[in-house]
Design a protein around this motif. Structure first.
Motif, PDB file in Angstrom:
ATOM      1  N   LEU A 292       0.824  -1.205   0.000  1.00 45.07           N
ATOM      2  CA  LEU A 292       0.000   0.000   0.000  1.00 45.07           C
ATOM      3  C   LEU A 292       0.858   1.254   0.000  1.00 45.07           C
ATOM      4  CD1 LEU A 292      -2.701  -1.161   2.573  1.00 45.07           C
ATOM      5  CD2 LEU A 292      -2.960  -1.009   0.089  1.00 45.07           C
ATOM      6  N   ARG A 293       1.943   1.230   0.735  1.00 44.25           N
ATOM      7  CA  ARG A 293       2.857   2.367   0.763  1.00 44.25           C
ATOM      8  C   ARG A 293       3.487   2.569  -0.620  1.00 44.25           C
ATOM      9  NH1 ARG A 293       4.484   4.047   5.884  1.00 44.25           N
ATOM     10  NH2 ARG A 293       6.507   4.701   5.092  1.00 44.25           N
ATOM     11  N   GLN A 294       3.852   1.483  -1.266  1.00 45.59           N
ATOM     12  CA  GLN A 294       4.438   1.587  -2.596  1.00 45.59           C
ATOM     13  C   GLN A 294       3.422   2.129  -3.597  1.00 45.59           C
ATOM     14  OE1 GLN A 294       7.521   1.308  -3.537  1.00 45.59           O
ATOM     15  NE2 GLN A 294       7.039   1.695  -5.680  1.00 45.59           N
ATOM     16  N   GLU A 295       2.172   1.723  -3.453  1.00 40.94           N
ATOM     17  CA  GLU A 295       1.125   2.228  -4.329  1.00 40.94           C
ATOM     18  C   GLU A 295       0.955   3.737  -4.159  1.00 40.94           C
ATOM     19  OE1 GLU A 295      -3.603   1.329  -5.361  1.00 40.94           O
ATOM     20  OE2 GLU A 295      -2.711   0.594  -3.489  1.00 40.94           O
ATOM     21  N   LEU A 296       0.941   4.194  -2.914  1.00 37.73           N
ATOM     22  CA  LEU A 296       0.825   5.631  -2.665  1.00 37.73           C
ATOM     23  C   LEU A 296       2.041   6.367  -3.213  1.00 37.73           C
ATOM     24  CD1 LEU A 296      -0.423   8.148  -1.434  1.00 37.73           C
ATOM     25  CD2 LEU A 296       0.564   7.478   0.785  1.00 37.73           C
ATOM     26  N   ARG A 297       3.229   5.817  -2.994  1.00 32.15           N
ATOM     27  CA  ARG A 297       4.450   6.458  -3.490  1.00 32.15           C
ATOM     28  C   ARG A 297       4.406   6.593  -5.020  1.00 32.15           C
ATOM     29  NH1 ARG A 297       7.461   3.213  -1.325  1.00 32.15           N
ATOM     30  NH2 ARG A 297       7.923   4.381   0.579  1.00 32.15           N
ATOM     31  N   ARG A 298       3.996   5.543  -5.682  1.00 32.66           N
ATOM     32  CA  ARG A 298       3.947   5.557  -7.144  1.00 32.66           C
ATOM     33  C   ARG A 298       2.937   6.593  -7.664  1.00 32.66           C
ATOM     34  NH1 ARG A 298       2.888   0.685  -7.573  1.00 32.66           N
ATOM     35  NH2 ARG A 298       0.627   0.811  -7.774  1.00 32.66           N
ATOM     36  N   GLU A 299       1.737   6.616  -7.085  1.00 31.38           N
ATOM     37  CA  GLU A 299       0.700   7.524  -7.569  1.00 31.38           C
ATOM     38  C   GLU A 299       1.008   8.974  -7.212  1.00 31.38           C
ATOM     39  OE1 GLU A 299      -1.859   6.790  -9.602  1.00 31.38           O
ATOM     40  OE2 GLU A 299      -0.831   4.866  -9.701  1.00 31.38           O
ATOM     41  N   ALA A 300       1.541   9.214  -6.018  1.00 26.47           N
ATOM     42  CA  ALA A 300       1.891  10.579  -5.629  1.00 26.47           C
ATOM     43  C   ALA A 300       3.028  11.116  -6.482  1.00 26.47           C
ATOM     44  CB  ALA A 300       2.254  10.636  -4.148  1.00 26.47           C
ATOM     45  N   GLU A 301       4.008  10.273  -6.784  1.00 25.85           N
ATOM     46  CA  GLU A 301       5.121  10.691  -7.641  1.00 25.85           C
ATOM     47  C   GLU A 301       4.631  10.997  -9.054  1.00 25.85           C
ATOM     48  OE1 GLU A 301       8.775  11.939  -8.394  1.00 25.85           O
ATOM     49  OE2 GLU A 301       8.388  10.953  -6.472  1.00 25.85           O
ATOM     50  N   ARG A 302       3.756  10.139  -9.563  1.00 27.19           N
ATOM     51  CA  ARG A 302       3.208  10.374 -10.907  1.00 27.19           C
ATOM     52  C   ARG A 302       2.428  11.688 -10.952  1.00 27.19           C
ATOM     53  NH1 ARG A 302      -1.380  10.432 -13.023  1.00 27.19           N
ATOM     54  NH2 ARG A 302      -2.352   9.747 -11.073  1.00 27.19           N
ATOM     55  N   PHE A 303       1.624  11.946  -9.921  1.00 24.15           N
ATOM     56  CA  PHE A 303       0.834  13.176  -9.892  1.00 24.15           C
ATOM     57  C   PHE A 303       1.748  14.395  -9.749  1.00 24.15           C
ATOM     58  CE2 PHE A 303      -1.716  16.383  -7.612  1.00 24.15           C
ATOM     59  CZ  PHE A 303      -2.775  16.503  -8.500  1.00 24.15           C
ATOM     60  N   TRP A 304       2.794  14.269  -8.927  1.00 21.23           N
ATOM     61  CA  TRP A 304       3.722  15.396  -8.758  1.00 21.23           C
ATOM     62  C   TRP A 304       4.402  15.725 -10.081  1.00 21.23           C
ATOM     63  CZ3 TRP A 304       8.772  16.789  -9.337  1.00 21.23           C
ATOM     64  CH2 TRP A 304       9.193  17.944  -8.673  1.00 21.23           C
TER      65      TRP A 304
ATOM     66  N   GLU B 200       4.319  19.202 -12.028  1.00 18.01           N
ATOM     67  CA  GLU B 200       5.556  19.887 -12.386  1.00 18.01           C
ATOM     68  C   GLU B 200       5.535  20.280 -13.859  1.00 18.01           C
ATOM     69  OE1 GLU B 200      10.352  19.043 -11.949  1.00 18.01           O
ATOM     70  OE2 GLU B 200       9.034  17.456 -12.698  1.00 18.01           O
ATOM     71  N   LYS B 201       5.082  19.379 -14.696  1.00 17.37           N
ATOM     72  CA  LYS B 201       5.027  19.642 -16.130  1.00 17.37           C
ATOM     73  C   LYS B 201       4.102  20.810 -16.446  1.00 17.37           C
ATOM     74  CE  LYS B 201       4.282  17.207 -20.510  1.00 17.37           C
ATOM     75  NZ  LYS B 201       3.925  15.892 -21.131  1.00 17.37           N
ATOM     76  N   ASP B 202       2.987  20.886 -15.710  1.00 15.61           N
ATOM     77  CA  ASP B 202       2.016  21.962 -15.923  1.00 15.61           C
ATOM     78  C   ASP B 202       2.286  23.176 -15.046  1.00 15.61           C
ATOM     79  OD1 ASP B 202       0.684  20.437 -17.785  1.00 15.61           O
ATOM     80  OD2 ASP B 202      -0.735  19.609 -16.342  1.00 15.61           O
ATOM     81  N   GLU B 203       3.333  23.098 -14.209  1.00 19.39           N
ATOM     82  CA  GLU B 203       3.658  24.160 -13.257  1.00 19.39           C
ATOM     83  C   GLU B 203       2.491  24.452 -12.319  1.00 19.39           C
ATOM     84  OE1 GLU B 203       5.215  27.537 -15.318  1.00 19.39           O
ATOM     85  OE2 GLU B 203       6.724  26.380 -16.384  1.00 19.39           O
ATOM     86  N   ALA B 204       1.792  23.406 -11.962  1.00 20.38           N
ATOM     87  CA  ALA B 204       0.668  23.525 -11.031  1.00 20.38           C
ATOM     88  C   ALA B 204       1.184  23.237  -9.622  1.00 20.38           C
ATOM     89  CB  ALA B 204      -0.440  22.552 -11.413  1.00 20.38           C
ATOM     90  N   TRP B 205       1.951  24.185  -9.092  1.00 11.98           N
ATOM     91  CA  TRP B 205       2.697  23.925  -7.866  1.00 11.98           C
ATOM     92  C   TRP B 205       1.806  23.822  -6.637  1.00 11.98           C
ATOM     93  CZ3 TRP B 205       7.009  21.946  -8.962  1.00 11.98           C
ATOM     94  CH2 TRP B 205       7.737  22.356 -10.096  1.00 11.98           C
ATOM     95  N   GLU B 206       0.681  24.545  -6.625  1.00  8.13           N
ATOM     96  CA  GLU B 206      -0.177  24.454  -5.445  1.00  8.13           C
ATOM     97  C   GLU B 206      -0.769  23.052  -5.299  1.00  8.13           C
ATOM     98  OE1 GLU B 206      -2.454  26.528  -8.785  1.00  8.13           O
ATOM     99  OE2 GLU B 206      -0.474  26.616  -7.869  1.00  8.13           O
ATOM    100  N   GLU B 207      -1.124  22.414  -6.437  1.00  9.80           N
ATOM    101  CA  GLU B 207      -1.605  21.037  -6.371  1.00  9.80           C
ATOM    102  C   GLU B 207      -0.466  20.072  -6.061  1.00  9.80           C
ATOM    103  OE1 GLU B 207      -2.368  23.071  -8.835  1.00  9.80           O
ATOM    104  OE2 GLU B 207      -4.548  23.186  -9.016  1.00  9.80           O
ATOM    105  N   ALA B 208       0.726  20.378  -6.567  1.00  7.52           N
ATOM    106  CA  ALA B 208       1.882  19.512  -6.348  1.00  7.52           C
ATOM    107  C   ALA B 208       2.254  19.432  -4.866  1.00  7.52           C
ATOM    108  CB  ALA B 208       3.073  20.009  -7.156  1.00  7.52           C
ATOM    109  N   CYS B 209       1.909  20.450  -4.091  1.00 13.70           N
ATOM    110  CA  CYS B 209       2.246  20.442  -2.665  1.00 13.70           C
ATOM    111  C   CYS B 209       1.659  19.222  -1.958  1.00 13.70           C
ATOM    112  CB  CYS B 209       1.734  21.714  -1.994  1.00 13.70           C
ATOM    113  SG  CYS B 209       2.682  23.199  -2.373  1.00 13.70           S
ATOM    114  N   HIS B 210       0.438  18.826  -2.312  1.00 17.85           N
ATOM    115  CA  HIS B 210      -0.205  17.694  -1.642  1.00 17.85           C
ATOM    116  C   HIS B 210       0.570  16.401  -1.895  1.00 17.85           C
ATOM    117  CE1 HIS B 210      -3.479  20.407  -0.845  1.00 17.85           C
ATOM    118  NE2 HIS B 210      -3.683  20.610  -2.132  1.00 17.85           N
ATOM    119  N   ALA B 211       1.009  16.213  -3.129  1.00 17.41           N
ATOM    120  CA  ALA B 211       1.776  15.011  -3.457  1.00 17.41           C
ATOM    121  C   ALA B 211       3.143  15.030  -2.780  1.00 17.41           C
ATOM    122  CB  ALA B 211       1.928  14.881  -4.966  1.00 17.41           C
ATOM    123  N   ALA B 212       3.810  16.170  -2.785  1.00 16.75           N
ATOM    124  CA  ALA B 212       5.130  16.267  -2.158  1.00 16.75           C
ATOM    125  C   ALA B 212       5.031  15.992  -0.658  1.00 16.75           C
ATOM    126  CB  ALA B 212       5.731  17.644  -2.410  1.00 16.75           C
TER     127      ALA B 212
END
Length: 320
Positions: free
Chosen positions: A151-163, A167-179
């Motif tokens: 479960l931890r690996q699943e969260l790590r994978r999805e949070a990294e993908r979302f971050w 980053e690509k869209d420069e949507a930094w406020e949303e990226a904060c949650h994943a980071a």
């Protein structure tokens, strides 16, 4: 997390559990009952083979004795839930027998799907089936720890993908949650701390970026560890006035504009159009809305992306 008082169905809490609720009322469980519920609701499906269950809970019992004990636990659980029982079984398998029974593992899956990474982190920090770990045995503990690692690996994978997408869209406020979620998974990893600090600073939250560093230092140095030079250098950079100023050739330094909120989808659609400019024809993107709603700011944010580098941008304005 438990069901609301209005709910009268069963709810299984695996994180910090196993615990069982009927509506708002918790049903007391023995360690063996909790382990059995954990295996069924925490596994990959609504049915588990009896041999598998026996191997996890009674690995040193004879097959006949283990099956008898499994039957006893099912019967006692049936009695405790005042019929109908939440689980049913025979000599071959045990199944979840009541439709509509909910659990916090399903809540976890839903939170990942909808990028509510803080919810996932909070659940994981409770531990998976921790109440049964010491009481049942090593085999069950190994299973629960391996399941939590998945479960931890699943969260790590999805949070990294979302971050990365943010980053690509420069949507930094949303990226904060994943980071933040990635850092909570590895709270001693300074590369994750630097990711949090840089993401918050780019989102226009330098104070929060520095607070993340200060909290880390307080815990880190209390344990006798030294903070890395790269981390301290980033902290000093974020804390300097010059790091917060926007400098343009021929113009006085100015403070950056506050982050754009609530327009990530619209900004991404515009940047997607800009990423592949037409070769021979013109392309028009119409942005309409009431006066003062933020159309100009949205366009400005979209044009600030690297995707328009090398393209000629013409700007014009008009009076109302």
């Amino acid at each position: 997390m438990c069901p609301t008082p209005a709910s009268e169905g069963f709810y299984v809490q695996l994180f910090g559990g196993p615990m069982l609720f009927r509506g708002p009322v918790q049903i007391p469980l023995t360690p063996l009952q909790g382990a059995l519920i954990g295996l069924l609701f925490g596994g990959e499906g609504p049915t588990a083979g009896s041999q598998k269950i026996v191997a996890f809970i009674w690995p040193h019992e004879s097959p006949a004795r283990a099956r008898a004990r499994l039957s006893q636990v099912l019967y006692s659980l049936h009695q405790r839930t005042n019929r109908p029982g939440i689980l049913s079984g025979d000599k071959h398998s045990v199944s979840i027998s009541i439709e509509g029974t909910s659990d916090d593992l399903a809540d976890y899956r839903d939170a990942i799907q909808n990028q509510r990474f803080e919810t996932c982190s909070s659940l994981l920090e409770k531990g998976f089936c921790v109440q049964a770990l010491e009481s049942v045995g090593r085999q069950f503990s190994d299973w629960a720890e391996a399941r939590e690692a998945e479960l931890r690996q699943e969260l790590r994978r999805e949070a990294e993908r979302f971050w990365r997408a943010c980053e690509k869209d420069e949507a930094w406020e949303e990226a904060c949650h994943a980071a933040d979620a990635l850092f909570r998974l590895a709270p001693t990893d300074e590369s994750r701390l630097r990711q949090v600090m840089a993401t918050r600073a780019k989102a226009g939250l330098p104070v929060q970026a520095r607070e993340a560093f200060q909290d880390f230092v307080q815990d880190h140095e209390a344990a006798g560890r030294v903070v890395q030079k790269e981390t301290r250098a980033l902290y000093e950079l974020i804390g300097s006035d010059s790091a917060l100023m926007v400098r343009e050739p021929g113009k006085a330094p100015r403070l950056p504009e506050p982050p754009l909120l609530g327009r990530r989808a619209e900004r991404s659609r515009i940047r997607k159009k800009l990423r592949t400019p037409p070769r021979n024809d013109l392309r028009v993107v119409l942005i309409s809305g009431e006066a003062g709603i933020g159309k100009t700011r949205l366009i400005k944010e979209a044009l600030s992306s690297p995707v328009v580098d090398g393209q000629r941008v013409l700007r014009a304005g008009s009076a109302e």
